[in-house]
Design a protein around this motif. Structure first.
Motif, PDB file in Angstrom:
ATOM      1  N   VAL A  25       0.150  -4.678  10.096  1.00  0.00           N
ATOM      2  CA  VAL A  25       0.619  -3.327   9.778  1.00  0.00           C
ATOM      3  C   VAL A  25       1.250  -3.271   8.393  1.00  0.00           C
ATOM      4  O   VAL A  25       1.253  -2.228   7.757  1.00  0.00           O
ATOM      5  N   LEU A  28      -1.425  -2.700   6.085  1.00  0.00           N
ATOM      6  CA  LEU A  28      -1.854  -1.312   6.272  1.00  0.00           C
ATOM      7  C   LEU A  28      -1.044  -0.375   5.373  1.00  0.00           C
ATOM      8  O   LEU A  28      -1.610   0.480   4.680  1.00  0.00           O
ATOM      9  N   ILE A  95       6.738   1.446  10.636  1.00  0.00           N
ATOM     10  CA  ILE A  95       6.201   0.129  11.027  1.00  0.00           C
ATOM     11  C   ILE A  95       7.332  -0.843  11.347  1.00  0.00           C
ATOM     12  O   ILE A  95       7.173  -1.700  12.217  1.00  0.00           O
ATOM     13  N   MET A 107      -2.354  -5.069  14.572  1.00  0.00           N
ATOM     14  CA  MET A 107      -2.903  -3.792  15.046  1.00  0.00           C
ATOM     15  C   MET A 107      -3.728  -3.967  16.315  1.00  0.00           C
ATOM     16  O   MET A 107      -3.825  -3.059  17.130  1.00  0.00           O
TER      17      MET A 107
END
Lengths: 114, 500
Positions: A25, A28, A95, A107
């Motif tokens: 994440v 991300l 997050i 994820m």
């Protein structure tokens, strides 16, 4: 210069998408940061890269003579930087909380609601 | 002349209310009053704006009196005004429902200010006439929705929120990219001005590229096929009142944006763009309803049905005939009220039955016949049973499809209607009709549900009224469609100089 910027922006988008497709994440969010920067750079480039011609109206005149840099594009970028900053700050906090609650940063482990 | 400011009221009122309720964050009753009375006031103003727009024509407010292509304009045409009224209705119903369902803990975290901010963002998106301003309003409503989505901080909410946030930010970035390319191409951000300058370009290839970018960006927001995965992953996780307002409004902002840009700006190459839209519509309808058939959790079933209904709305845009657009606008009007209401009913089912899972529910008809009736009205309307609102919406769209000889779309639309009925009957059978799975003493006899019943009843009454008095609603949809099909009126209202 514009060609160089085009390549740079393309690289930004590619890197952003690549990072967003990773499982972590954190990566991300890095992808999201790159993506918003790519869009800002794109607006900066398409509005014309003018150097050394500030859009200032001389004293006593009503209009600018000759070409000038485009101030609207810069206002747009400034706005979207601020918005992007706020939204990404939220994403970072999200997050952080999500990692605490779900106890993972993968994820693939976050499929409980799919 | 002075009434121009009316266009800004649906944005200003919720912004002010949001700020005001932030100042009284610790005073719960003041917040609730502000929520209920404020949204009622918003509803009154939006109805006034709609009536005024219907009477006088397209209303334009030049913010700060900067003339049109340079400054930001707020425009209220029939579509925008109708959407604002629907947003206000949903906001009002949600605020009423929240009075009894939202816990004090969430109120302290700023539930009501966020609700007002969300409404301001939604209304701003419906009323702005500037493409970058549209982006800004999108972000305003997104930030508010992010925070509302994770109120409570449970595991499911976090997982859902990560997907919701990521895909919506991706869509925003694509939207911003498209705006940048548009600005590079035509050098303006005013939508009417963009439409004029795009039409006069010699090279239309770049226009189509930009159109595709807008299409992807708005399709993600509208949860259209194949970009809908964030919706069923997140919409069933927050508070019921939040789910209801999300279900009613947020995807419809994406649909509205599609309607706006693909009727005003990108109409040069409809053979390409609207053909893609048609197939998107068909697959959206189909995947949504099939996804719903596999679910056994009330809110998940309803979430998947949002997707299939989005397909109908896009179908109206894709066919791009006068009747199809009327059908599309009518469908949006019917859908927002029905969908928000179904989520509110689901919340009441949870309060009375103790679960959202169909397997654990049962016997609600025997114990709460009133709720059963209130469920049946929106549920049957969603499936398109006459004389409720959904019947006319589907009928107009399918008739438009037949006239346009889009047989695949017509066939799928009919099939999806049938499968929707199947889903609703499934909820009915499992939750209302079958006997309670076991005597459930854990559920306390809930009290003080009168307000919730009234809220649901109000929305159900609207559904019935749209069905029974379809003619005036149809006329409004007809006016909206006429304005969409003839963008010259919109362009002239915005660019035709300052109003005398």
């Amino acid at each position: 210069m514009t060609t160089l910027m085009a390549i740079l922006i393309g690289t930004f988008y590619a890197a952003a998408i690549y990072m967003m497709l990773r499982r972590s994440v954190v990566k991300l969010v890095i992808g999201l940061i790159l993506l918003s920067n790519a869009a800002n750079l794109l607006i900066f480039t398409v509005a014309g890269m003018d150097r050394g011609i500030p859009p200032l109206i001389p004293k006593g005149e009503l209009l600018i003579e000759g070409p000038a840099a485009d101030p609207l594009a810069q206002a747009v970028i400034l706005t979207s930087i601020v918005i992007g900053f706020g939204v990404l700050a939220f994403a970072v906090v999200l997050i952080h909380r999500a990692c605490e609650v779900v106890q993972t940063d993968d994820m693939n482990e976050m499929k409980g609601t799919d | 002349m002075d009434l121009e400011v009316l266009v800004a009221l649906p944005i200003i009122i919720p912004l002010l209310l949001g700020a005001l309720s932030l100042t009284v964050l610790s005073n719960h009753s003041a917040q609730r009053w502000l929520g209920a009375i404020g949204t009622a006031l918003l509803l009154l103003c939006s109805v006034w704006l709609l009536l005024h727009t219907r009477e006088v024509g397209i209303q334009v407010l030049e913010v700060g009196s900067w003339p049109a292509p340079f400054g930001i304009v707020l425009v209220s045409d029939m579509l925008g005004a109708i959407m604002v009224v629907l947003a206000s209705i949903t906001g009002f119903a949600t605020a009423l429902y929240s009075l009894k369902t939202v816990r004090k803990r969430f109120e302290r975290f700023g539930y009501y200010p966020l609700l007002h901010l969300l409404l301001a963002g939604v209304n701003g998106a419906f009323l702005t006439g500037d493409i970058f301003n549209l982006y800004v309003w999108f972000e305003v409503l997104l930030v508010a929705s992010f925070a509302l989505l994770i109120l409570g901080g449970e595991r499911a909410q976090m997982e859902g929120a990560i997907k919701y946030v990521t895909l919506n930010l991706l869509s925003s970035a694509l939207f911003l990219t498209a705006i940048g390319l548009t600005y590079g191409l035509v050098g303006t951000l005013n939508m009417a001005d963009i439409a004029v300058k795009m039409a006069s370009l010699e090279d239309q290839k770049m226009v189509t590229v930009i159109a595709s970018l807008f299409l992807i960006a708005f399709a993600i927001k509208a949860a259209a096929f194949p970009l809908f995965f964030w919706l069923p992953a997140s919409y069933h996780t927050p508070q019921v009142a939040v789910s209801a307002i999300f279900a009613g409004l947020l995807t419809k902002v994406g649909v509205y944006a599609l309607y706006r840009v693909f009727t005003l700006i990108f109409t040069a190459d409809t053979g390409f763009t609207h053909e893609i839209l048609l197939w998107i519509a068909i697959f959206t309808m189909l995947t949504g309803v099939l996804g719903a058939a596999a679910q056994f959790e009330v809110r998940r079933i309803l979430s998947f049905h949002i997707i299939s209904q989005i397909g109908y709305m896009i179908l109206g845009l894709a066919l791009f005939t006068p009747l199809a657009l009327i059908g599309g606008v009518f469908y949006i009007m019917h859908h927002i009220i029905v969908k928000a209401n179904l989520f509110l009913v689901a919340g009441l089912m949870y309060r009375l039955g103790g679960s959202f899972e169909l397997k654990k529910l049962g016997g609600l008809y025997r114990n709460h016949p009133g709720l059963a009736v209130l469920f049946l009205i929106p549920a049957l309307s969603l499936a398109g049973v006459p004389p409720l609102s959904g019947f006319f919406a589907k009928f107009i769209l399918i008739k438009a499809g037949v006239e346009a000889s889009a047989w695949w779309a017509v066939g799928v639309a009919l099939l999806v209607g049938l499968l929707t009925l199947f889903s609703m009957i499934k909820i009915w059978n499992e939750a209302f009709w079958k006997a309670s799975p076991e005597p459930n003493p854990a559920v306390p006899a809930p009290t003080r549900n009168a307000l919730l019943y009234w809220t649901i009843g109000l929305l159900a009454a609207m559904t019935v009224c749209i069905g029974l008095f379809a003619q005036p609603i149809y006329q409004m949809a007809e006016m909206a469609a006429a304005q969409l099909l003839n963008p010259a009126g919109y362009i002239e209202a915005v660019l035709g100089g300052t109003t005398p």
